[in-house]
Structure formats: C-alpha cells, structure tokens
Design a protein around this motif. Structure first.
Motif, PDB file in Angstrom:
ATOM      1  N   GLY A 197       2.727  -3.912   4.264  1.00  0.00           N
ATOM      2  CA  GLY A 197       1.326  -3.669   4.622  1.00  0.00           C
ATOM      3  C   GLY A 197       0.497  -3.128   3.471  1.00  0.00           C
ATOM      4  N   LYS A 198       1.022  -2.155   2.731  1.00  0.00           N
ATOM      5  CA  LYS A 198       0.295  -1.575   1.601  1.00  0.00           C
ATOM      6  C   LYS A 198       0.028  -2.632   0.530  1.00  0.00           C
ATOM      7  N   ALA A 199       1.033  -3.445   0.244  1.00  0.00           N
ATOM      8  CA  ALA A 199       0.869  -4.501  -0.763  1.00  0.00           C
ATOM      9  C   ALA A 199      -0.190  -5.503  -0.318  1.00  0.00           C
ATOM     10  N   LEU A 200      -0.190  -5.866   0.956  1.00  0.00           N
ATOM     11  CA  LEU A 200      -1.212  -6.790   1.475  1.00  0.00           C
ATOM     12  C   LEU A 200      -2.612  -6.206   1.321  1.00  0.00           C
ATOM     13  N   GLU A 201      -2.756  -4.916   1.598  1.00  0.00           N
ATOM     14  CA  GLU A 201      -4.063  -4.271   1.445  1.00  0.00           C
ATOM     15  C   GLU A 201      -4.501  -4.278  -0.012  1.00  0.00           C
ATOM     16  N   ARG A 202      -3.584  -3.982  -0.915  1.00  0.00           N
ATOM     17  CA  ARG A 202      -3.917  -3.950  -2.343  1.00  0.00           C
ATOM     18  C   ARG A 202      -4.326  -5.336  -2.838  1.00  0.00           C
ATOM     19  N   VAL A 203      -3.633  -6.359  -2.390  1.00  0.00           N
ATOM     20  CA  VAL A 203      -3.984  -7.723  -2.797  1.00  0.00           C
ATOM     21  C   VAL A 203      -5.323  -8.133  -2.188  1.00  0.00           C
TER      22      VAL A 203
END
Length: 134
Positions: free
Chosen positions: A122-128
């Motif tokens: 989830g965090k990686a998706l938000e950052r992308v």
C-alpha cells in the motif's frame, strides 16, 4: 518524454534509493525499463509506473535487509503478478517470496513461526501514485 515515464535519477530521488543501486538493478535485470531501454549515450532508460512500483517495493525490501538473491526472487514475482499490483498485496519473504492478497493467509504464515517478513504494498502504491513527471 512520454507521459508517466520516469528516469532512474527521478526514481532514485522519489524512493530514496541510491542511483548506483538502481543502476545495478537494471544491469542485473531486477528492474527493466518498459518505456525505453537505453542502448548507449544520449537517451536515458525510461520507466513506467509499474516499473516504478517495482523499484519502490524492492527499495522497501532492501531497507528491511532482504538479500540480493531474495530481491531477485521478489522482482521475478512482481513481474509474474504485474497485472495484479494495482491494488495492495502482501509480499511474504522467508527463503522465498510469495505474493498473497488474502489477509488470513498472511496471518497463517506469520503464526507458523520462524523468521518471516510481510510487506504490504500500500505505501509503495501511494508513493508511485504521487510521482509527477518533471
């Protein structure tokens, strides 16, 4: 530059991973530029959002101390599940890397005992999602 295409320096800055590390990942085929692969000087490798997601996830795993061999396995799994990564999933790392969507499967894996890393994407998706082409 195409819309939603990112260079290695942009990804390095966005995810706090050293440029040299990301460059070595490209050389070792952990990450492949889907938009354009540089064949010499003059034009940079260009990465799409899915490539950026792979970089973000591998960066998080690297920060957690995952070995290069397991990073390679994670990259393979991410490529195999490329179409499934639009929503958050879990990467389970314990001598191998599995991608699961079911929280009960994560709980079961974590309660079996032994060392296990569970990374939620989830965090990686938000950052992308927050990446902007400059």
């Amino acid at each position: 530059m195409p819309v939603d295409a990112f260079t290695l320096p942009q990804l390095s800055k966005a995810f706090g991973a050293p440029y040299r590390t990301l460059h070595s990942w490209v050389e070792r085929d952990l990450v492949s530029p889907s938009v354009h692969r540089a064949t010499g000087t003059g034009r940079a490798n260009l990465f799409d959002r899915q490539d950026a997601l792979t970089v973000a996830i591998l960066s998080e795993l690297r920060e957690a101390g995952v070995t290069l061999d397991l990073l390679r396995r994670a990259a393979e799994r991410l490529q195999e599940h490329r179409e499934d990564l639009g929503t958050p999933v879990y990467l389970l790392v314990n001598g191998d890397v599995d991608i699961v969507t079911d929280e009960q499967a994560v709980t079961a894996a974590l309660t079996r005992g032994g060392a296990m890393l569970a990374l939620h994407t989830g965090k990686a998706l938000e950052r992308v999602g927050a990446l902007r082409v400059s």
